[in-house]
Design an enzyme around this catalytic site. Structure first.
Site, short mmCIF file in Angstrom:
data_model
loop_
_atom_site.label_atom_id
_atom_site.label_comp_id
_atom_site.label_asym_id
_atom_site.label_seq_id
_atom_site.Cartn_x
_atom_site.Cartn_y
_atom_site.Cartn_z
N HIS A 133 95.49 25.40 64.59
CA HIS A 133 95.74 26.84 64.44
C HIS A 133 97.10 27.24 65.01
CE1 HIS A 133 91.40 27.10 63.63
NE2 HIS A 133 91.67 28.28 63.10
N LYS A 137 96.35 32.04 68.90
CA LYS A 137 94.87 32.08 68.91
C LYS A 137 94.35 32.00 70.35
CE LYS A 137 90.80 29.97 66.78
NZ LYS A 137 90.19 31.30 66.62
N1 LIG Z 1 86.21 34.85 60.32
C1 LIG Z 1 87.44 34.64 59.86
O1 LIG Z 1 87.64 34.27 58.68
C2 LIG Z 1 88.61 34.85 60.78
C3 LIG Z 1 88.38 35.20 62.08
N2 LIG Z 1 89.42 35.44 62.92
C4 LIG Z 1 89.05 35.92 64.24
O2 LIG Z 1 89.25 37.34 64.28
C5 LIG Z 1 89.63 37.75 65.59
C6 LIG Z 1 90.94 38.52 65.52
O3 LIG Z 1 91.97 37.65 65.09
P1 LIG Z 1 93.48 38.15 64.95
O4 LIG Z 1 93.56 39.28 64.00
O5 LIG Z 1 94.29 36.93 64.70
O6 LIG Z 1 93.78 38.68 66.44
P2 LIG Z 1 94.82 39.79 66.92
O7 LIG Z 1 94.96 39.59 68.40
O8 LIG Z 1 96.04 39.76 66.07
O9 LIG Z 1 94.06 41.17 66.65
C7 LIG Z 1 93.01 41.69 67.42
C8 LIG Z 1 93.16 43.20 67.43
O10 LIG Z 1 91.99 43.78 68.02
C9 LIG Z 1 92.42 44.87 68.82
N3 LIG Z 1 91.37 45.23 69.75
C10 LIG Z 1 91.09 44.70 70.97
N4 LIG Z 1 90.05 45.34 71.52
C11 LIG Z 1 89.65 46.29 70.64
C12 LIG Z 1 88.62 47.28 70.65
N5 LIG Z 1 87.78 47.40 71.68
N6 LIG Z 1 88.49 48.07 69.56
C13 LIG Z 1 89.32 47.96 68.51
N7 LIG Z 1 90.34 47.05 68.46
C14 LIG Z 1 90.49 46.24 69.52
C15 LIG Z 1 93.71 44.37 69.46
O11 LIG Z 1 94.49 45.45 69.98
C16 LIG Z 1 94.36 43.70 68.27
O12 LIG Z 1 95.14 44.61 67.51
C17 LIG Z 1 89.67 36.46 66.42
O13 LIG Z 1 88.42 36.28 67.06
C18 LIG Z 1 89.88 35.38 65.38
O14 LIG Z 1 89.45 34.11 65.77
C19 LIG Z 1 90.70 35.31 62.52
C20 LIG Z 1 91.00 34.92 61.25
C21 LIG Z 1 89.97 34.67 60.26
O1 LIG Z 2 92.00 32.95 65.05
C1 LIG Z 2 92.19 32.59 63.87
O2 LIG Z 2 93.30 32.62 63.33
C2 LIG Z 2 91.04 32.12 63.08
N1 LIG Z 2 89.85 32.24 63.60
C3 LIG Z 2 88.63 31.84 63.00
C4 LIG Z 2 88.02 30.69 63.77
O3 LIG Z 2 88.12 30.68 65.01
O4 LIG Z 2 87.41 29.82 63.16
C5 LIG Z 2 88.76 31.57 61.52
C6 LIG Z 2 90.04 30.86 61.15
O5 LIG Z 2 89.97 29.56 61.60
C7 LIG Z 2 91.24 31.61 61.71
#
Ligand SMILES: NC(=O)C1=CN([C@@H]2O[C@H](COP(=O)(O)OP(=O)(O)OC[C@H]3O[C@@H](n4cnc5c(N)ncnc54)[C@H](O)[C@@H]3O)[C@@H](O)[C@H]2O)C=CC1
Ligand SMILES: O=C(O)C1=N[C@H](C(=O)O)C[C@H](O)C1
Length: 248
Positions: A133, A137
């Protein structure tokens, strides 16, 4: 029109989700909330479905509130272990028409990679997972790697597979990765990457590698929209986008 609110709207995934919802003909983006915003904005805006891409430490509070309000939730945020899933089931019992989807990965290819890995698991003595990643992350191993390991471990248990062979008795801490239900999981953090995973299977005289690459965050959006469209008709807790993909 499905009225959608996004939590974590200023983050990498939240911002991409806002764009996807705005571009979808059958959805209306009614709220984009980030850290300092009040959840009440969701009810004021009439949100029917919330998409959560926040952080493992805040997602449960968001979901408790949404379930209490009867707002369906499509969740990409990581950090869901069995204890958290069990808490969600309890909250949902008190709000039986509300649906929550927890999707460790919304990319269609990643879901297929996990399914293929689960299918292959029974045929191989050895298996290890490498997740790779971007360096921003916050959690390791990835939710996808954890889920893949759980699916493989379940398939191996069902097939009556023995322990994975490993004669290593001397190693630096971490050199053999994390142990997730008996499966070794290794994490790489590298500038230039987005989200990637390899599942390596081995047996005498052959190996099989299943690899998936997300090269841009748009790769998650078809899955997010699928979740948004299906969740109001799927009350209760659903874990994994595969349940909405008509795979059989
Ligand atoms: N299931 C999937 O396909 C995917 C899951 N993820 C996961 O999604 C999550 C977010 O990833 P990213 O966008 O890369 O992180 P990021 O750090 O870019 O975004 C997180 C956002 O949440 C905000 N935030 C924090 N506390 C909050 C609250 N109480 N209420 C509202 N907003 C709040 C932060 O200010 C930030 O803007 C991670 O856990 C990541 O692993 C990421 C990519 C794909
Ligand atoms: O944090 C990310 O970027 C991602 N988070 C998810 C995970 O932890 O599996 C999904 C994807 O891998 C991207």
């Amino acid at each position: 029109m499905i009225k959608v609110g996004v939590l974590g709207a200023k983050g990498k995934m939240g911002a991409q989700t806002c764009l996807a919802v705005e571009e979808a003909d059958d959805c209306e983006l009614v709220a984009r909330l980030d850290q300092a915003d009040e959840l009440e904005e969701l009810t004021k805006a009439g949100a029917q479905v919330v998409v959560d891409f926040t952080r493992p430490e805040v997602v449960m509070d968001n979901l408790e509130w949404c379930i209490e309000q009867g707002i369906h939730a499509v969740v990409g945020t990581t950090g869901f272990d069995e204890s958290r899933l069990s808490t969600l089931r309890t909250w949902l019992e008190a709000s039986p028409s509300t649906g929550v989807l927890i999707a460790p990965n919304f990319s269609i290819g990643a879901v297929l990679m996990m399914q293929f890995a689960a299918k292959a698991a029974r045929y191989y003595e050895s298996v290890e997972i490498i997740e790779l990643h971007h360096p921003d992350k916050v959690d390791a191993p990835s939710g996808t790697a954890r889920r893949t390991a759980e699916l493989i471990a379940a398939a191996r248990a069902e097939a009556g597979s023995g322990p994975i062979p490993d004669a290593t008795t001397t190693s630096l801490d971490g050199a053999r990765g994390a142990d997730v239900e008996g499966i070794r999981v290794h994490g790489v953090r590298l500038r230039g990457l987005i989200a990637h995973q390899e599942v390596l299977f081995g047996d005498t005289g052959e190996t099989l590698t299943i690899r998936h690459d997300s090269m841009a965050r748009v790769s998650f959006m078809a899955g997010v929209l699928l979740g948004v469209r299906r969740i109001s008709g799927t009350p209760g807790l659903t874990v994994g986008l595969e349940h909405f993909m008509d795979l059989d």
